[in-house]
Design a protein around this motif. Structure first.
Motif, PDB file in Angstrom:
ATOM      1  N   ASP A  16     -20.963 127.844 -30.324  1.00  0.00           N
ATOM      2  CA  ASP A  16     -21.588 126.841 -29.463  1.00  0.00           C
ATOM      3  C   ASP A  16     -21.877 125.548 -30.224  1.00  0.00           C
ATOM      4  OD1 ASP A  16     -22.998 125.890 -27.038  1.00  0.00           O
ATOM      5  OD2 ASP A  16     -24.809 126.159 -28.271  1.00  0.00           O
ATOM      6  N   LEU A  17     -22.438 125.671 -31.414  1.00  0.00           N
ATOM      7  CA  LEU A  17     -22.784 124.486 -32.204  1.00  0.00           C
ATOM      8  C   LEU A  17     -21.546 123.697 -32.625  1.00  0.00           C
ATOM      9  CD1 LEU A  17     -25.605 125.911 -34.498  1.00  0.00           C
ATOM     10  CD2 LEU A  17     -25.869 124.330 -32.577  1.00  0.00           C
ATOM     11  N   VAL A  18     -20.496 124.402 -33.021  1.00  0.00           N
ATOM     12  CA  VAL A  18     -19.259 123.727 -33.421  1.00  0.00           C
ATOM     13  C   VAL A  18     -18.680 122.962 -32.237  1.00  0.00           C
ATOM     14  CG1 VAL A  18     -16.869 124.113 -34.158  1.00  0.00           C
ATOM     15  CG2 VAL A  18     -18.738 125.260 -35.353  1.00  0.00           C
ATOM     16  N   ALA A  19     -18.708 123.568 -31.055  1.00  0.00           N
ATOM     17  CA  ALA A  19     -18.200 122.890 -29.853  1.00  0.00           C
ATOM     18  C   ALA A  19     -19.037 121.647 -29.537  1.00  0.00           C
ATOM     19  CB  ALA A  19     -18.189 123.843 -28.666  1.00  0.00           C
ATOM     20  N   ARG A  20     -20.356 121.770 -29.623  1.00  0.00           N
ATOM     21  CA  ARG A  20     -21.233 120.625 -29.354  1.00  0.00           C
ATOM     22  C   ARG A  20     -21.029 119.517 -30.387  1.00  0.00           C
ATOM     23  NH1 ARG A  20     -26.941 123.287 -28.758  1.00  0.00           N
ATOM     24  NH2 ARG A  20     -27.590 121.138 -28.943  1.00  0.00           N
TER      25      ARG A  20
ATOM     26  N   ALA B 179     -26.167 120.752 -40.032  1.00  0.00           N
ATOM     27  CA  ALA B 179     -27.050 121.481 -40.951  1.00  0.00           C
ATOM     28  C   ALA B 179     -27.237 122.925 -40.476  1.00  0.00           C
ATOM     29  CB  ALA B 179     -28.404 120.781 -41.054  1.00  0.00           C
ATOM     30  N   GLU B 180     -27.426 123.112 -39.163  1.00  0.00           N
ATOM     31  CA  GLU B 180     -27.581 124.471 -38.648  1.00  0.00           C
ATOM     32  C   GLU B 180     -26.276 125.256 -38.784  1.00  0.00           C
ATOM     33  OE1 GLU B 180     -29.160 127.005 -34.798  1.00  0.00           O
ATOM     34  OE2 GLU B 180     -29.340 124.826 -34.749  1.00  0.00           O
ATOM     35  N   ILE B 181     -25.148 124.582 -38.583  1.00  0.00           N
ATOM     36  CA  ILE B 181     -23.846 125.229 -38.760  1.00  0.00           C
ATOM     37  C   ILE B 181     -23.719 125.754 -40.194  1.00  0.00           C
ATOM     38  CG2 ILE B 181     -21.356 124.758 -38.952  1.00  0.00           C
ATOM     39  CD1 ILE B 181     -21.726 122.926 -36.424  1.00  0.00           C
ATOM     40  N   ARG B 182     -24.098 124.929 -41.164  1.00  0.00           N
ATOM     41  CA  ARG B 182     -24.046 125.361 -42.571  1.00  0.00           C
ATOM     42  C   ARG B 182     -24.944 126.567 -42.808  1.00  0.00           C
ATOM     43  NH1 ARG B 182     -23.899 119.868 -43.222  1.00  0.00           N
ATOM     44  NH2 ARG B 182     -26.119 119.673 -43.595  1.00  0.00           N
ATOM     45  N   GLN B 183     -26.149 126.545 -42.245  1.00  0.00           N
ATOM     46  CA  GLN B 183     -27.087 127.653 -42.431  1.00  0.00           C
ATOM     47  C   GLN B 183     -26.546 128.941 -41.813  1.00  0.00           C
ATOM     48  OE1 GLN B 183     -30.578 125.880 -40.659  1.00  0.00           O
ATOM     49  NE2 GLN B 183     -31.431 125.364 -42.659  1.00  0.00           N
TER      50      GLN B 183
ATOM     51  N   GLU C  43     -26.214 105.865 -32.838  1.00  0.00           N
ATOM     52  CA  GLU C  43     -27.158 106.201 -33.907  1.00  0.00           C
ATOM     53  C   GLU C  43     -27.922 107.477 -33.563  1.00  0.00           C
ATOM     54  OE1 GLU C  43     -31.020 104.208 -36.016  1.00  0.00           O
ATOM     55  OE2 GLU C  43     -29.391 102.871 -35.431  1.00  0.00           O
ATOM     56  N   ALA C  44     -28.343 107.602 -32.312  1.00  0.00           N
ATOM     57  CA  ALA C  44     -29.043 108.815 -31.876  1.00  0.00           C
ATOM     58  C   ALA C  44     -28.113 110.029 -31.952  1.00  0.00           C
ATOM     59  CB  ALA C  44     -29.580 108.636 -30.462  1.00  0.00           C
ATOM     60  N   LEU C  45     -26.875 109.845 -31.517  1.00  0.00           N
ATOM     61  CA  LEU C  45     -25.906 110.944 -31.559  1.00  0.00           C
ATOM     62  C   LEU C  45     -25.617 111.377 -32.989  1.00  0.00           C
ATOM     63  CD1 LEU C  45     -23.238 110.030 -28.845  1.00  0.00           C
ATOM     64  CD2 LEU C  45     -24.835 111.949 -28.827  1.00  0.00           C
ATOM     65  N   GLU C  46     -25.563 110.430 -33.908  1.00  0.00           N
ATOM     66  CA  GLU C  46     -25.327 110.773 -35.310  1.00  0.00           C
ATOM     67  C   GLU C  46     -26.453 111.638 -35.855  1.00  0.00           C
ATOM     68  OE1 GLU C  46     -24.731 106.923 -37.063  1.00  0.00           O
ATOM     69  OE2 GLU C  46     -22.617 106.874 -36.490  1.00  0.00           O
ATOM     70  N   GLY C  47     -27.684 111.350 -35.437  1.00  0.00           N
ATOM     71  CA  GLY C  47     -28.817 112.170 -35.857  1.00  0.00           C
ATOM     72  C   GLY C  47     -28.716 113.588 -35.322  1.00  0.00           C
ATOM     73  N   VAL C  48     -28.326 113.710 -34.057  1.00  0.00           N
ATOM     74  CA  VAL C  48     -28.147 115.028 -33.452  1.00  0.00           C
ATOM     75  C   VAL C  48     -27.015 115.770 -34.148  1.00  0.00           C
ATOM     76  CG1 VAL C  48     -27.458 116.244 -31.340  1.00  0.00           C
ATOM     77  CG2 VAL C  48     -29.075 114.339 -31.206  1.00  0.00           C
ATOM     78  N   GLU C  49     -25.914 115.069 -34.404  1.00  0.00           N
ATOM     79  CA  GLU C  49     -24.771 115.698 -35.070  1.00  0.00           C
ATOM     80  C   GLU C  49     -25.162 116.196 -36.460  1.00  0.00           C
ATOM     81  OE1 GLU C  49     -20.092 114.869 -35.972  1.00  0.00           O
ATOM     82  OE2 GLU C  49     -21.464 113.205 -36.257  1.00  0.00           O
ATOM     83  N   GLU C  50     -25.935 115.413 -37.181  1.00  0.00           N
ATOM     84  CA  GLU C  50     -26.375 115.817 -38.520  1.00  0.00           C
ATOM     85  C   GLU C  50     -27.213 117.097 -38.454  1.00  0.00           C
ATOM     86  OE1 GLU C  50     -29.352 113.974 -41.810  1.00  0.00           O
ATOM     87  OE2 GLU C  50     -27.818 112.609 -41.026  1.00  0.00           O
ATOM     88  N   THR C  51     -28.086 117.183 -37.461  1.00  0.00           N
ATOM     89  CA  THR C  51     -28.901 118.382 -37.274  1.00  0.00           C
ATOM     90  C   THR C  51     -28.029 119.586 -36.942  1.00  0.00           C
ATOM     91  OG1 THR C  51     -30.769 117.046 -36.527  1.00  0.00           O
ATOM     92  CG2 THR C  51     -30.794 119.372 -35.924  1.00  0.00           C
ATOM     93  N   LEU C  52     -27.042 119.383 -36.058  1.00  0.00           N
ATOM     94  CA  LEU C  52     -26.118 120.463 -35.704  1.00  0.00           C
ATOM     95  C   LEU C  52     -25.335 120.927 -36.925  1.00  0.00           C
ATOM     96  CD1 LEU C  52     -24.624 119.225 -32.297  1.00  0.00           C
ATOM     97  CD2 LEU C  52     -26.303 121.034 -32.650  1.00  0.00           C
TER      98      LEU C  52
ATOM     99  N   ARG D 288     -23.718 131.645 -31.640  1.00  0.00           N
ATOM    100  CA  ARG D 288     -24.443 130.379 -31.846  1.00  0.00           C
ATOM    101  C   ARG D 288     -23.560 129.392 -32.612  1.00  0.00           C
ATOM    102  NH1 ARG D 288     -27.919 126.684 -30.160  1.00  0.00           N
ATOM    103  NH2 ARG D 288     -29.118 125.758 -31.831  1.00  0.00           N
ATOM    104  N   LEU D 289     -22.853 129.880 -33.616  1.00  0.00           N
ATOM    105  CA  LEU D 289     -21.959 129.034 -34.405  1.00  0.00           C
ATOM    106  C   LEU D 289     -20.873 128.427 -33.521  1.00  0.00           C
ATOM    107  CD1 LEU D 289     -21.038 127.959 -37.176  1.00  0.00           C
ATOM    108  CD2 LEU D 289     -19.750 130.080 -37.454  1.00  0.00           C
TER     109      LEU D 289
END
Length: 105
Positions: A17-21, A59-63, A48-57, A14-15
Protein backbone atom coordinates in the motif's frame (compact mmCIF):
# COMPACT_ATOMS: atom_id res chain seq x y z
CA UNK A 1 7.25 -16.07 18.29
CA UNK A 2 4.36 -17.83 16.49
CA UNK A 3 2.76 -14.68 15.13
CA UNK A 4 5.67 -13.84 12.82
CA UNK A 5 3.90 -15.22 9.75
CA UNK A 6 0.79 -13.14 10.49
CA UNK A 7 2.83 -10.04 11.21
CA UNK A 8 4.89 -10.65 8.08
CA UNK A 9 1.71 -10.73 5.98
CA UNK A 10 0.47 -7.56 7.67
CA UNK A 11 3.79 -5.84 7.00
CA UNK A 12 3.85 -6.98 3.37
CA UNK A 13 0.31 -5.68 2.80
CA UNK A 14 1.19 -2.34 4.41
CA UNK A 15 4.38 -2.16 2.34
CA UNK A 16 2.47 -2.77 -0.89
CA UNK A 17 0.00 0.00 0.00
CA UNK A 18 2.73 2.48 0.95
CA UNK A 19 4.77 1.80 -2.20
CA UNK A 20 1.66 2.38 -4.34
CA UNK A 21 0.86 5.63 -2.52
CA UNK A 22 4.46 6.85 -2.78
CA UNK A 23 4.45 6.09 -6.50
CA UNK A 24 1.23 8.09 -6.96
CA UNK A 25 2.79 11.05 -5.16
CA UNK A 26 5.98 10.75 -7.19
CA UNK A 27 3.95 10.71 -10.40
CA UNK A 28 1.99 13.76 -9.25
CA UNK A 29 5.21 15.63 -8.43
CA UNK A 30 6.45 15.11 -11.99
CA UNK A 31 3.63 17.11 -13.55
CA UNK A 32 4.63 20.23 -15.49
CA UNK A 33 3.94 23.61 -13.95
CA UNK A 34 0.97 25.62 -15.13
CA UNK A 35 1.94 28.64 -17.29
CA UNK A 36 -0.18 30.90 -15.03
CA UNK A 37 2.06 32.37 -12.28
CA UNK A 38 -0.63 32.26 -9.60
CA UNK A 39 -1.35 28.61 -10.41
CA UNK A 40 2.38 27.87 -10.27
CA UNK A 41 2.50 29.26 -6.73
CA UNK A 42 -0.35 26.98 -5.69
CA UNK A 43 1.23 23.99 -7.47
CA UNK A 44 4.58 24.60 -5.79
CA UNK A 45 2.97 24.84 -2.34
CA UNK A 46 1.07 21.62 -3.02
CA UNK A 47 4.26 19.95 -4.23
CA UNK A 48 6.06 20.95 -1.05
CA UNK A 49 3.32 19.34 1.05
CA UNK A 50 3.38 16.22 -1.12
CA UNK A 51 7.15 15.96 -0.76
CA UNK A 52 6.74 15.93 3.02
CA UNK A 53 4.15 13.17 2.80
CA UNK A 54 6.34 11.20 0.39
CA UNK A 55 9.31 11.50 2.75
CA UNK A 56 7.20 10.13 5.61
CA UNK A 57 5.98 7.25 3.43
CA UNK A 58 9.52 6.42 2.31
CA UNK A 59 10.71 6.37 5.94
CA UNK A 60 7.94 3.92 6.89
CA UNK A 61 8.74 1.82 3.80
CA UNK A 62 12.36 1.57 4.99
CA UNK A 63 11.25 0.58 8.50
CA UNK A 64 8.92 -2.12 7.16
CA UNK A 65 11.63 -3.54 4.91
CA UNK A 66 13.97 -3.68 7.91
CA UNK A 67 11.29 -5.44 9.99
CA UNK A 68 10.78 -7.99 7.20
CA UNK A 69 14.54 -8.54 7.08
CA UNK A 70 14.54 -9.15 10.86
CA UNK A 71 11.77 -11.73 10.40
CA UNK A 72 13.85 -13.46 7.73
CA UNK A 73 16.99 -13.42 9.88
CA UNK A 74 15.19 -14.61 13.01
CA UNK A 75 15.88 -11.49 15.05
CA UNK A 76 12.36 -10.06 14.81
CA UNK A 77 10.71 -9.58 18.18
CA UNK A 78 13.99 -9.20 20.05
CA UNK A 79 14.77 -5.82 21.61
CA UNK A 80 17.73 -4.17 19.88
CA UNK A 81 18.75 -2.52 23.15
CA UNK A 82 18.39 -5.13 25.91
CA UNK A 83 17.91 -8.37 23.96
CA UNK A 84 14.64 -9.31 25.68
CA UNK A 85 11.53 -10.31 23.76
CA UNK A 86 9.32 -7.50 22.49
CA UNK A 87 5.77 -8.22 23.63
CA UNK A 88 3.38 -9.68 21.08
CA UNK A 89 0.80 -6.97 21.80
CA UNK A 90 3.41 -4.26 21.16
CA UNK A 91 4.35 -5.87 17.85
CA UNK A 92 0.70 -6.13 16.85
CA UNK A 93 0.26 -2.42 17.51
CA UNK A 94 3.67 -1.37 16.15
CA UNK A 95 5.06 -4.19 13.99
CA UNK A 96 8.14 -2.12 13.11
CA UNK A 97 9.17 -1.84 16.78
CA UNK A 98 12.83 -2.59 17.47
CA UNK A 99 12.72 -2.08 21.25
CA UNK A 100 10.67 -3.56 24.05
CA UNK A 101 8.29 -1.23 25.85
CA UNK A 102 10.74 -0.66 28.72
CA UNK A 103 13.60 0.37 26.43
CA UNK A 104 11.32 2.48 24.25
CA UNK A 105 10.45 4.77 27.18
Amino acid sequence: MNNNADLSETLKARLKDLVARAQMIEDDLRHPLDPDWSEQAVDLADDEALEGVEETLRAEIRQIRLALARIESGTYGTCAKCGKDIGVERLKIRPIATRCIDCAR
